[in-house]
Design a protein around this motif. Sequence first.
Motif, PDB file in Angstrom:
ATOM      1  N   ARG A 187       7.481   2.708  -3.164  1.00  0.00           N
ATOM      2  CA  ARG A 187       6.784   2.589  -1.883  1.00  0.00           C
ATOM      3  C   ARG A 187       5.689   1.530  -1.955  1.00  0.00           C
ATOM      4  NH1 ARG A 187       5.030   7.566   2.071  1.00  0.00           N
ATOM      5  NH2 ARG A 187       4.548   6.263   3.888  1.00  0.00           N
ATOM      6  N   GLU A 188       5.000   1.478  -3.067  1.00  0.00           N
ATOM      7  CA  GLU A 188       3.958   0.467  -3.235  1.00  0.00           C
ATOM      8  C   GLU A 188       4.559  -0.933  -3.206  1.00  0.00           C
ATOM      9  OE1 GLU A 188       0.591  -0.827  -6.567  1.00  0.00           O
ATOM     10  OE2 GLU A 188       1.595   1.126  -6.698  1.00  0.00           O
ATOM     11  N   ASP A 189       5.718  -1.104  -3.846  1.00  0.00           N
ATOM     12  CA  ASP A 189       6.363  -2.414  -3.810  1.00  0.00           C
ATOM     13  C   ASP A 189       6.891  -2.744  -2.426  1.00  0.00           C
ATOM     14  OD1 ASP A 189       5.836  -3.099  -6.409  1.00  0.00           O
ATOM     15  OD2 ASP A 189       7.761  -2.415  -7.205  1.00  0.00           O
ATOM     16  N   LEU A 190       7.340  -1.735  -1.673  1.00  0.00           N
ATOM     17  CA  LEU A 190       7.748  -1.970  -0.283  1.00  0.00           C
ATOM     18  C   LEU A 190       6.580  -2.509   0.529  1.00  0.00           C
ATOM     19  CD1 LEU A 190       9.987   0.923   1.113  1.00  0.00           C
ATOM     20  CD2 LEU A 190      10.604  -1.459   0.765  1.00  0.00           C
ATOM     21  N   GLU A 191       5.433  -1.887   0.373  1.00  0.00           N
ATOM     22  CA  GLU A 191       4.262  -2.287   1.149  1.00  0.00           C
ATOM     23  C   GLU A 191       3.756  -3.665   0.738  1.00  0.00           C
ATOM     24  OE1 GLU A 191       1.650   0.962   0.427  1.00  0.00           O
ATOM     25  OE2 GLU A 191       2.636   2.301   1.878  1.00  0.00           O
ATOM     26  N   ALA A 192       3.923  -4.006  -0.545  1.00  0.00           N
ATOM     27  CA  ALA A 192       3.449  -5.297  -1.032  1.00  0.00           C
ATOM     28  C   ALA A 192       4.510  -6.396  -0.919  1.00  0.00           C
ATOM     29  CB  ALA A 192       3.015  -5.169  -2.489  1.00  0.00           C
ATOM     30  N   GLY A 193       5.759  -6.012  -0.630  1.00  0.00           N
ATOM     31  CA  GLY A 193       6.825  -6.995  -0.478  1.00  0.00           C
ATOM     32  C   GLY A 193       7.370  -7.533  -1.787  1.00  0.00           C
ATOM     33  N   TRP A 194       7.507  -6.657  -2.802  1.00  0.00           N
ATOM     34  CA  TRP A 194       8.028  -7.088  -4.096  1.00  0.00           C
ATOM     35  C   TRP A 194       9.409  -6.515  -4.348  1.00  0.00           C
ATOM     36  CZ3 TRP A 194       6.020 -11.113  -6.094  1.00  0.00           C
ATOM     37  CH2 TRP A 194       4.635 -11.337  -6.095  1.00  0.00           C
ATOM     38  N   LEU A 195      10.298  -7.369  -4.836  1.00  0.00           N
ATOM     39  CA  LEU A 195      11.577  -6.923  -5.380  1.00  0.00           C
ATOM     40  C   LEU A 195      11.413  -6.907  -6.894  1.00  0.00           C
ATOM     41  CD1 LEU A 195      14.047  -9.034  -3.183  1.00  0.00           C
ATOM     42  CD2 LEU A 195      13.325  -6.668  -2.835  1.00  0.00           C
ATOM     43  N   ARG A 196      11.311  -5.698  -7.452  1.00  0.00           N
ATOM     44  CA  ARG A 196      10.972  -5.535  -8.862  1.00  0.00           C
ATOM     45  C   ARG A 196      11.975  -4.605  -9.535  1.00  0.00           C
ATOM     46  NH1 ARG A 196       5.726  -6.101 -10.275  1.00  0.00           N
ATOM     47  NH2 ARG A 196       5.094  -5.363  -8.200  1.00  0.00           N
ATOM     48  N   HIS A 197      12.398  -4.932 -10.759  1.00  0.00           N
ATOM     49  CA  HIS A 197      13.330  -4.073 -11.479  1.00  0.00           C
ATOM     50  C   HIS A 197      12.649  -2.770 -11.887  1.00  0.00           C
ATOM     51  CE1 HIS A 197      11.304  -6.351 -14.679  1.00  0.00           C
ATOM     52  NE2 HIS A 197      11.609  -5.361 -15.500  1.00  0.00           N
ATOM     53  N   VAL A 198      13.449  -1.714 -12.022  1.00  0.00           N
ATOM     54  CA  VAL A 198      12.907  -0.394 -12.354  1.00  0.00           C
ATOM     55  C   VAL A 198      12.544  -0.325 -13.833  1.00  0.00           C
ATOM     56  CG1 VAL A 198      13.376   2.085 -12.373  1.00  0.00           C
ATOM     57  CG2 VAL A 198      14.245   0.672 -10.506  1.00  0.00           C
ATOM     58  N   THR A 199      13.508  -0.617 -14.688  1.00  0.00           N
ATOM     59  CA  THR A 199      13.286  -0.601 -16.136  1.00  0.00           C
ATOM     60  C   THR A 199      13.988  -1.802 -16.753  1.00  0.00           C
ATOM     61  OG1 THR A 199      15.279   0.653 -16.751  1.00  0.00           O
ATOM     62  CG2 THR A 199      13.339   1.937 -16.051  1.00  0.00           C
ATOM     63  N   ALA A 200      13.800  -1.976 -18.055  1.00  0.00           N
ATOM     64  CA  ALA A 200      14.450  -3.075 -18.767  1.00  0.00           C
ATOM     65  C   ALA A 200      15.966  -2.933 -18.775  1.00  0.00           C
ATOM     66  CB  ALA A 200      13.922  -3.149 -20.197  1.00  0.00           C
ATOM     67  N   ALA A 201      16.480  -1.747 -18.412  1.00  0.00           N
ATOM     68  CA  ALA A 201      17.933  -1.552 -18.343  1.00  0.00           C
ATOM     69  C   ALA A 201      18.573  -2.443 -17.284  1.00  0.00           C
ATOM     70  CB  ALA A 201      18.241  -0.086 -18.049  1.00  0.00           C
ATOM     71  N   PHE A 202      17.770  -2.997 -16.375  1.00  0.00           N
ATOM     72  CA  PHE A 202      18.265  -3.967 -15.394  1.00  0.00           C
ATOM     73  C   PHE A 202      19.057  -5.073 -16.098  1.00  0.00           C
ATOM     74  CE2 PHE A 202      17.941  -7.860 -12.951  1.00  0.00           C
ATOM     75  CZ  PHE A 202      17.994  -7.480 -11.633  1.00  0.00           C
TER      76      PHE A 202
END
Length: 418
Positions: free
Chosen positions: A113-128
């Motif tokens: 939710r924080e990344d949604l509000e800030a507009g970031w596409l960020r991987h969850v873990t290094a398993a990406f």
Amino acid sequence: MRCYRVGGSVRDELLGLPVHDADWVVVGATPGTLEQLGYRPVGKDFPVFLHPQTREEYALARTERKVGAGYCGFAFHAAPDVSLEQDLARRDLTINAMARDEHGALIDPYGGREDLEAGWLRHVTAAFAEDPVRILRLGRFLARFAPLGFKVAPETLALCREMVAAGEVDALVPERVWQELRRGLMEPAPQCMIELLRNCGALAKILPEIDVLFSVPQRADYHPEGDVGTHTLCVLAAAAHLELSESARFAALVHDVGKALTPAAEWPRHPHHDKNGEPVVVELYRRLRVPRQCAEVARLVTRYHLSVHRASGMRPGSLVTLLERLDAFRRPERLEAVLGACEADFRGRGGSPEQIAQTAERVPYRAAAAIRQAYAAASPVSARTFVEQGLRGPEIGRAVREARCQAVAASRDRSKFG
């Protein structure tokens, strides 16, 4: 047994976007449990079921482990003891790793939710980094959400570059590349997907014919936006603005590949790039196993886009010849896709992709109007008329062509004198 709504439906709900489909994760159950409740199994690689009433997908909570190269090299573990947090951890982006419980409470262990509000596409873990398809999916989500202000997190871009350097992208199969590429092309900002793939080095692996265009200059008086690659991004932006079909957007992507074959001594001119580009596009769509409709439109646009641009000044005979070369009389359904891609090429110049995507049509594209008028006039001409008159063999073809030319000329005279 507990059920949680997960993924895109939660993300889109928080963004205030329409929610079309809901996916669910089931914790604390086995396949037998769901089958006893009437759920129908549909998953091939791991347990996925359709709800007996809603037909929505319910998947057992699972973890995954990398066991081989590429996106197929995974072993999945689904069991009642797998937690929701473990299941969400295997997802690609934080904005896709949220859930709601049966009471509607948001469960967000990875800061989605924080990344949604800030507009970031960020991987969850290094398993990406274990699944190269995620680079393509990241590009697709950027193509969807860039108009809302989203960007790729710097650490995620760095991870994508590491994946490319490690050779993960080399394991992608053509069908999966095309599946993600075609979906990205249909998003509101398809040029952003291509930019992301280029920035992380994946474009040179997946679409080297496009990647090389960013080093090829053009005449500034025709293309003040910059090199051929930048022009291609602008054409994609225009194609999305015009809401073109999938086949037209793919054609917009590849239409100028022939310019990469121009000898440097001839730069910034690109004579014969339309003819030179045709075999390149054929090889490209064969490699990606692009569906026939998209492939043929791409070939026609690459070969004839310069001719289409000149259509408003053509004589009736030349217009009929162009329609014949575009196969418009036998396959009229392709004509609009070809004209759409050519219009995107016409409009994809003179500014940045962002400016083009936000700018309404400034001047009419007269070439398309001329071709549509010519087709409307010439298409009713039928060979049957001349067969009934007793003509045979090549005489029929000559008579059809002459009648079509006369019909186009008459149509032009009517529109001129009104």
